[in-house]
Design a protein around this motif. Structure first.
Motif, PDB file in Angstrom:
ATOM      1  N   LEU A 149       0.568  -1.069  -0.027  1.00 20.73           N
ATOM      2  CA  LEU A 149       0.057  -0.365  -0.380  1.00 20.73           C
ATOM      3  C   LEU A 149       0.922   1.393   0.583  1.00 20.73           C
ATOM      4  CD1 LEU A 149      -2.557  -1.292   2.416  1.00 20.73           C
ATOM      5  CD2 LEU A 149      -3.152  -0.890   0.020  1.00 20.73           C
ATOM      6  N   GLY A 150       0.548   1.757  -1.185  1.00 20.99           N
ATOM      7  CA  GLY A 150       1.958   3.059  -1.207  1.00 20.99           C
ATOM      8  C   GLY A 150       3.017   3.352  -1.582  1.00 20.99           C
ATOM      9  N   ALA A 151       3.486   4.249  -1.582  1.00 25.01           N
ATOM     10  CA  ALA A 151       5.068   4.726  -1.729  1.00 25.01           C
ATOM     11  C   ALA A 151       5.820   3.745  -0.719  1.00 25.01           C
ATOM     12  CB  ALA A 151       5.461   5.723  -2.790  1.00 25.01           C
TER      13      ALA A 151
ATOM     14  N   SER B 239       2.300  10.567 -11.534  1.00 24.65           N
ATOM     15  CA  SER B 239       3.949  10.732 -10.316  1.00 24.65           C
ATOM     16  C   SER B 239       3.960  11.718 -11.165  1.00 24.65           C
ATOM     17  CB  SER B 239       4.581   9.707 -11.744  1.00 24.65           C
ATOM     18  OG  SER B 239       4.793   8.345 -11.114  1.00 24.65           O
ATOM     19  N   GLY B 240       4.621  12.175 -10.492  1.00 25.80           N
ATOM     20  CA  GLY B 240       5.919  13.482 -10.562  1.00 25.80           C
ATOM     21  C   GLY B 240       6.292  13.995  -9.697  1.00 25.80           C
ATOM     22  N   GLU B 241       7.479  14.988  -9.285  1.00 27.39           N
ATOM     23  CA  GLU B 241       8.126  16.317  -8.867  1.00 27.39           C
ATOM     24  C   GLU B 241       7.796  16.937  -7.796  1.00 27.39           C
ATOM     25  OE1 GLU B 241      11.384  15.449  -9.492  1.00 27.39           O
ATOM     26  OE2 GLU B 241      11.134  14.055 -10.778  1.00 27.39           O
ATOM     27  N   GLU B 242       5.618  17.332  -8.211  1.00 24.72           N
ATOM     28  CA  GLU B 242       5.800  18.096  -7.404  1.00 24.72           C
ATOM     29  C   GLU B 242       4.816  17.890  -6.325  1.00 24.72           C
ATOM     30  OE1 GLU B 242       2.455  21.579  -8.147  1.00 24.72           O
ATOM     31  OE2 GLU B 242       3.176  20.962  -9.509  1.00 24.72           O
ATOM     32  N   ARG B 243       4.582  17.908  -4.924  1.00 24.30           N
ATOM     33  CA  ARG B 243       4.269  17.632  -3.001  1.00 24.30           C
ATOM     34  C   ARG B 243       3.284  18.079  -2.977  1.00 24.30           C
ATOM     35  NH1 ARG B 243       6.555  14.173  -5.465  1.00 24.30           N
ATOM     36  NH2 ARG B 243       8.454  12.550  -4.675  1.00 24.30           N
ATOM     37  N   PRO B 244       2.602  17.981  -2.612  1.00 22.41           N
ATOM     38  CA  PRO B 244       1.857  16.496  -2.843  1.00 22.41           C
ATOM     39  C   PRO B 244       1.378  16.220  -4.396  1.00 22.41           C
ATOM     40  CG  PRO B 244      -0.084  17.995  -2.014  1.00 22.41           C
ATOM     41  CD  PRO B 244       0.847  18.277  -1.684  1.00 22.41           C
ATOM     42  N   LEU B 245       1.419  14.744  -5.000  1.00 21.72           N
ATOM     43  CA  LEU B 245       1.248  14.639  -6.276  1.00 21.72           C
ATOM     44  C   LEU B 245      -0.158  15.178  -6.707  1.00 21.72           C
ATOM     45  CD1 LEU B 245       2.888  10.592  -6.105  1.00 21.72           C
ATOM     46  CD2 LEU B 245       3.694  12.679  -7.085  1.00 21.72           C
ATOM     47  N   ARG B 246       0.190  15.272  -7.784  1.00 16.55           N
ATOM     48  CA  ARG B 246      -1.410  16.113  -8.152  1.00 16.55           C
ATOM     49  C   ARG B 246      -2.210  14.868  -9.045  1.00 16.55           C
ATOM     50  NH1 ARG B 246      -1.757  21.911  -8.470  1.00 16.55           N
ATOM     51  NH2 ARG B 246       0.316  22.534  -8.426  1.00 16.55           N
ATOM     52  N   PRO B 247      -3.232  15.273  -9.143  1.00 13.28           N
ATOM     53  CA  PRO B 247      -4.618  14.075  -9.845  1.00 13.28           C
ATOM     54  C   PRO B 247      -4.494  14.118 -10.620  1.00 13.28           C
ATOM     55  CG  PRO B 247      -5.699  15.660  -8.423  1.00 13.28           C
ATOM     56  CD  PRO B 247      -4.276  15.725  -8.090  1.00 13.28           C
ATOM     57  N   SER B 248      -4.510  12.531 -11.413  1.00 15.73           N
ATOM     58  CA  SER B 248      -4.176  12.308 -13.054  1.00 15.73           C
ATOM     59  C   SER B 248      -5.355  12.869 -13.441  1.00 15.73           C
ATOM     60  CB  SER B 248      -3.958  10.911 -13.115  1.00 15.73           C
ATOM     61  OG  SER B 248      -5.198  10.603 -12.391  1.00 15.73           O
TER      62      SER B 248
ATOM     63  N   GLU C  75      -2.655  -4.470 -18.772  1.00 20.02           N
ATOM     64  CA  GLU C  75      -1.698  -3.296 -19.522  1.00 20.02           C
ATOM     65  C   GLU C  75      -0.423  -3.415 -19.473  1.00 20.02           C
ATOM     66  OE1 GLU C  75      -3.302   0.293 -20.020  1.00 20.02           O
ATOM     67  OE2 GLU C  75      -5.647  -0.572 -20.572  1.00 20.02           O
ATOM     68  N   GLY C  76       0.406  -3.924 -18.544  1.00 18.69           N
ATOM     69  CA  GLY C  76       1.464  -4.177 -18.215  1.00 18.69           C
ATOM     70  C   GLY C  76       2.332  -2.760 -17.069  1.00 18.69           C
ATOM     71  N   ARG C  77       3.333  -2.611 -17.536  1.00 17.86           N
ATOM     72  CA  ARG C  77       4.361  -1.737 -16.156  1.00 17.86           C
ATOM     73  C   ARG C  77       3.854  -1.038 -16.545  1.00 17.86           C
ATOM     74  NH1 ARG C  77       9.016  -5.239 -13.298  1.00 17.86           N
ATOM     75  NH2 ARG C  77       7.416  -6.706 -12.949  1.00 17.86           N
ATOM     76  N   THR C  78       3.552   0.484 -15.556  1.00 15.28           N
ATOM     77  CA  THR C  78       3.771   1.813 -15.947  1.00 15.28           C
ATOM     78  C   THR C  78       4.696   2.144 -14.636  1.00 15.28           C
ATOM     79  OG1 THR C  78       1.906   3.501 -16.231  1.00 15.28           O
ATOM     80  CG2 THR C  78       1.772   2.187 -15.187  1.00 15.28           C
ATOM     81  N   ASP C  79       5.086   3.313 -15.193  1.00 17.49           N
ATOM     82  CA  ASP C  79       5.649   4.555 -13.329  1.00 17.49           C
ATOM     83  C   ASP C  79       4.303   5.587 -13.613  1.00 17.49           C
ATOM     84  OD1 ASP C  79       6.561   5.447 -16.108  1.00 17.49           O
ATOM     85  OD2 ASP C  79       8.595   6.090 -14.644  1.00 17.49           O
TER      86      ASP C  79
ATOM     87  N   ASN D 202       4.785   7.213  -8.289  1.00 17.62           N
ATOM     88  CA  ASN D 202       6.005   7.928  -8.076  1.00 17.62           C
ATOM     89  C   ASN D 202       5.878   6.075  -7.994  1.00 17.62           C
ATOM     90  OD1 ASN D 202       6.362  10.344  -9.323  1.00 17.62           O
ATOM     91  ND2 ASN D 202       6.977  10.978  -6.695  1.00 17.62           N
ATOM     92  N   LEU D 203       5.751   5.303  -8.784  1.00 17.12           N
ATOM     93  CA  LEU D 203       6.179   3.633  -8.591  1.00 17.12           C
ATOM     94  C   LEU D 203       5.659   3.238  -9.403  1.00 17.12           C
ATOM     95  CD1 LEU D 203       3.638   2.698  -5.479  1.00 17.12           C
ATOM     96  CD2 LEU D 203       6.212   3.254  -5.213  1.00 17.12           C
TER      97      LEU D 203
END
Length: 178
Positions: free
Chosen positions: A35-37, A88-97, A158-162, A166-167
């Motif tokens: 669960l989670g990063a 995923s991204g550099e910004e904290r907190p992470l943004r909604p996709s 759909e395979g692996r994704t990042d 950020n995982l």
């Protein structure tokens, strides 16, 4: 929060009096490890209450985090979530996709009985009836149990994704029936 039911299960809002169960479930590494990063264990009742409050904060009429309860005896079994997935991204907190994720975690005493698949099926029907066109699931690559639930739900691998959290995750998707 709208209650949802299946033959064996009631999906309902988490209550403060569930804190003992949440602490028991979420203080076990076998539950939290995927669960989670940065998986972590809950340490006390106050953390369990804070977790319940956070889960209740996801309720917007469509999305939410439900307690899974056995309809026969009222015993809590785990949690089912339908939430906005974070990009995923550099910004904290992470943004909604802008996309929606389904997920679950159950107490080890509830493993192996089909509860995750049954509860997720109920929530997927709710999601699609409410107008969502697509739902995603992400799992740690080694989480074969959740991947098996995704397969039983008819989700497409759909395979692996990042792209999320950020995982590096295994990505699954399912679309509303046309």
């Amino acid at each position: 929060m709208r209650e949802l039911t299946s033959e064996r299960l009631l999906l309902r809002e988490w209550r403060d009096d569930d804190a003992g169960f949440v602490l028991d479930m979420c203080s076990r590494w076998e539950v939290q490890r995927y669960l989670g990063a940065a998986p972590r264990l809950l340490a006390d009742r106050d953390e369990a209450l804070a977790t319940i409050a956070r889960w209740r904060g996801h309720d917007d009429g469509l999305h939410g985090v439900w307690a899974i309860e056995d309809r026969a005896d009222g015993r809590p079994l785990g949690t089912l979530l339908l939430i906005g997935i974070l990009a995923s991204g550099e910004e904290r907190p992470l943004r909604p996709s802008g996309e929606t994720e389904i997920g679950w975690h159950l107490h080890p005493d509830a493993w192996g009985h089909g509860y995750a698949t049954e509860a997720a099926g109920v929530v997927l029907r709710h999601a699609f009836a409410s107008g969502l066109g697509r739902v995603l699931a992400v799992t740690y690559p080694e989480n074969t149990a959740s991947q098996a639930v995704c397969a039983r739900l008819g989700m497409r691998h759909e395979g692996r994704t990042d792209r999320y959290y950020n995982l590096t995750c295994e990505l699954f998707s399912i679309n509303a029936a046309a």
